[in-house]
Design a protein around this motif. Structure first.
Motif, PDB file in Angstrom:
ATOM      1  N   ASN A   1       0.826  -1.210   0.000  1.00 49.42           N
ATOM      2  CA  ASN A   1       0.000   0.000   0.000  1.00 49.42           C
ATOM      3  C   ASN A   1       0.861   1.262   0.000  1.00 49.42           C
ATOM      4  O   ASN A   1       0.524   2.256  -0.649  1.00 49.42           O
ATOM      5  CB  ASN A   1      -0.914  -0.012   1.224  1.00 49.42           C
ATOM      6  CG  ASN A   1      -1.912   1.130   1.211  1.00 49.42           C
ATOM      7  OD1 ASN A   1      -2.713   1.258   0.295  1.00 49.42           O
ATOM      8  ND2 ASN A   1      -1.861   1.968   2.231  1.00 49.42           N
ATOM      9  N   ARG A   2       1.986   1.202   0.730  1.00 50.05           N
ATOM     10  CA  ARG A   2       2.885   2.348   0.742  1.00 50.05           C
ATOM     11  C   ARG A   2       3.478   2.599  -0.637  1.00 50.05           C
ATOM     12  O   ARG A   2       3.583   3.735  -1.093  1.00 50.05           O
ATOM     13  CB  ARG A   2       4.008   2.122   1.764  1.00 50.05           C
ATOM     14  CG  ARG A   2       4.888   3.354   1.953  1.00 50.05           C
ATOM     15  CD  ARG A   2       5.808   3.228   3.146  1.00 50.05           C
ATOM     16  NE  ARG A   2       6.846   2.230   2.926  1.00 50.05           N
ATOM     17  CZ  ARG A   2       6.986   1.107   3.625  1.00 50.05           C
ATOM     18  NH1 ARG A   2       6.132   0.842   4.592  1.00 50.05           N
ATOM     19  NH2 ARG A   2       7.949   0.268   3.380  1.00 50.05           N
ATOM     20  N   TYR A   3       3.855   1.515  -1.326  1.00 49.74           N
ATOM     21  CA  TYR A   3       4.398   1.659  -2.678  1.00 49.74           C
ATOM     22  C   TYR A   3       3.352   2.220  -3.639  1.00 49.74           C
ATOM     23  O   TYR A   3       3.656   3.057  -4.493  1.00 49.74           O
ATOM     24  CB  TYR A   3       4.911   0.310  -3.201  1.00 49.74           C
ATOM     25  CG  TYR A   3       6.149  -0.195  -2.502  1.00 49.74           C
ATOM     26  CD1 TYR A   3       7.115   0.697  -2.030  1.00 49.74           C
ATOM     27  CD2 TYR A   3       6.360  -1.559  -2.314  1.00 49.74           C
ATOM     28  CE1 TYR A   3       8.249   0.233  -1.388  1.00 49.74           C
ATOM     29  CE2 TYR A   3       7.490  -2.030  -1.672  1.00 49.74           C
ATOM     30  CZ  TYR A   3       8.436  -1.128  -1.209  1.00 49.74           C
ATOM     31  OH  TYR A   3       9.561  -1.591  -0.579  1.00 49.74           O
TER      32      TYR A   3
ATOM     33  N   THR B   1       0.822   4.112  -2.817  1.00 55.46           N
ATOM     34  CA  THR B   1       0.619   5.517  -2.455  1.00 55.46           C
ATOM     35  C   THR B   1       1.749   6.399  -2.984  1.00 55.46           C
ATOM     36  O   THR B   1       1.522   7.507  -3.461  1.00 55.46           O
ATOM     37  CB  THR B   1       0.521   5.657  -0.919  1.00 55.46           C
ATOM     38  OG1 THR B   1      -0.541   4.831  -0.439  1.00 55.46           O
ATOM     39  CG2 THR B   1       0.232   7.104  -0.536  1.00 55.46           C
ATOM     40  N   GLN B   2       2.968   5.882  -2.925  1.00 55.46           N
ATOM     41  CA  GLN B   2       4.128   6.669  -3.343  1.00 55.46           C
ATOM     42  C   GLN B   2       4.207   6.848  -4.863  1.00 55.46           C
ATOM     43  O   GLN B   2       4.476   7.939  -5.350  1.00 55.46           O
ATOM     44  CB  GLN B   2       5.426   5.989  -2.859  1.00 55.46           C
ATOM     45  CG  GLN B   2       5.630   6.089  -1.361  1.00 55.46           C
ATOM     46  CD  GLN B   2       6.859   5.316  -0.903  1.00 55.46           C
ATOM     47  OE1 GLN B   2       7.435   4.537  -1.660  1.00 55.46           O
ATOM     48  NE2 GLN B   2       7.255   5.521   0.334  1.00 55.46           N
TER      49      GLN B   2
END
Length: 347
Positions: free
Chosen positions: A77-79, A81-82
């Protein structure tokens, strides 16, 4: 050993999202879990509270698989989002390979979508039958259409003979059902079955863990949850309240225990906590203090003037934490247990 790991992953994959969330909270422990819940909506908190209370014994390997799945999804999810989905796919493929990357991204996407009647995955078919057999054939058809075929077949076989054919016909002719109708049927059924899932579980999660979490959560939220539980499941609410310890329960601590706890409490916290304490608790505490100490506390209470309820409750929770720690260490005895807005002003 490898085969056991695969079995655990399969079991974890078969759990519904709500159960996984409850397992994760149980693994976090009461303190961190209460902080997570404080960031959620009231409905989410109430639902997870029920799920925690109904959580059965979970194998250590399954718990580890759930935690690992959560970690993978948070990383993915962080990837996303980024840098977006393609960026996430490229990074995950480089680190884990294309198959694992696809699996994680697919799981992430599916976790964001609500699956109707997913909570029924943890119910035995016989339990489902006992709760839905009196429903209208159209409602039965809607429920069975959302179950796994194997479970639906068992449920269908258990229905009265005169109902089976009617249900089958309605499933076959079923078209798109408005989401609000599906959700309403799901909500009613989930409430009816809540009592089934609240019995006899004590290992990972369960009523004890819920009590531990509610003991540490913000007081206003705790009151709202317990009030809702009283309406939805009075027996469960009573069971949880018996395991909880609040500031008002200080009256159940023996005098030597109160004296021992007071030695670890700062004067300012005690004065603040007593600003909203009931007369019985205040009398209990003052009775176990020297006359000089009582006068100092009373002077502190008068000097601080009006205070926010939120601050009072935080001070009370500090004292409760001291009491609980001393009890767990076997240093004090609690003789019995019983069962506002943050910015209110206490004069």
């Amino acid at each position: 050993m490898k085969s056991s790991g695969q079995s655990a992953k399969q079991k974890a994959a078969n759990l519904d999202g709500k159960t996984k969330a409850a397992i994760l909270l149980a693994c976090l422990g009461p303190g961190p879990a209460s902080r997570v819940l404080s960031k959620m909506s009231q409905d989410e908190i109430e639902q997870l509270t029920l799920d925690l209370a109904s959580l059965g014994t979970i194998e250590p390997e399954v718990r580890e698989a759930v935690v690992e799945e959560f970690h993978q999804m948070m990383v993915a999810n962080r990837y996303v989002t980024q840098g977006g989905i393609e960026y996430a796919r490229n990074v995950l493929e480089s680190a884990l390979g294309p198959e694992k990357a696809l699996e994680i991204l697919t799981r992430l996407q599916s976790s964001l979508q609500e699956v109707p009647f997913e909570f029924l995955k943890r119910a035995d078919p016989s339990q489902i039958v006992s709760f839905i057999q009196e429903e209208h054939p159209q409602t039965l058809a809607l429920i069975l259409a959302h179950l796994e075929p194997q479970t639906a077949s068992v449920v269908l076989s258990s229905l009265p003979q005169e109902v089976r054919t009617e249900v089958v016909i309605r499933i076959a002719k079923m078209d798109r059902t408005p989401p609000e109708i599906v959700r309403e049927v799901e909500r009613v059924l989930e409430r009816k079955m809540a009592s089934v899932f609240s019995q006899g579980f004590t290992f990972a999660g369960g009523v004890k863990d819920v009590a531990e979490i509610l003991n540490r959560i913000e007081r206003g939220t705790e009151k709202a949850i317990m009030a809702d539980l009283e309406e939805r499941d009075p027996e469960l609410a009573d069971e949880i309240s018996r395991l909880m310890f609040t500031f008002d329960d200080l009256i159940h601590v023996d005098d030597s225990g109160i004296q021992k706890a007071l030695r670890e409490v700062e004067q300012k916290d005690l004065a603040l906590a007593l600003k909203a304490a009931n007369e019985e608790v205040t009398e209990k505490i003052f009775r176990n203090m020297s006359e000089r100490a009582r006068e100092l506390i009373k002077e502190e209470m008068e000097f601080m003037g009006p205070v926010r309820l939120r601050n009072v409750e935080e001070a009370q929770q500090k004292i409760v934490a001291v009491i609980r720690r001393l009890e767990e260490a076997g240093e004090i005895i609690i003789q019995g247990r019983g069962g506002g807005g943050e910015d209110e002003i206490i004069v």
